[in-house]
Design a protein around this motif. Sequence first.
Motif: not given
Length: 140
Positions: A32-45
């Motif tokens: 799979v692909v795992i995406a994590i965003v911050d509370c502003g919706g910006n990609l962190v990882l």
Amino acid sequence: MSIPYGIPLTLEQAQRAAAAAEAEALRNGWPVVIAIVDCGGNLVLLHRMNDAQIGSIEIAQAKARTANNFRRPSKEFEEQVAGGGAGLRTLGMLGVAPLEGGLPILLEGKIVGAIGVSGVRSFQDAQIAQAGIEALSTPS
């Protein structure tokens, strides 16, 4: 009442969540692909496992942003679409991925970001995302 946003999650928190999510995916043999965003919706990882399909890169990010920006699991939008009728209007909403697998990340009752997973069946994506969330609710 809607859940408030908090201080954005850190890279270290995102890495911990991604590691737990990846471990769940590996246990099940799911690339799979795992995406994590911050509370502003910006990609962190963004983490693409070996053999994960290329199309899942964008989908994982969209699921994470949906969960963050609308302060709810992306599955809720999938259910609206599946219900038909007025729920089909969801398909016209900008920035909504109506697919299970995106979950908001809450710390101390506030949204600090979200995780999105894509690559297998939607309920399996959600299982992997939940493993990432649970890693943040236990002390490191």
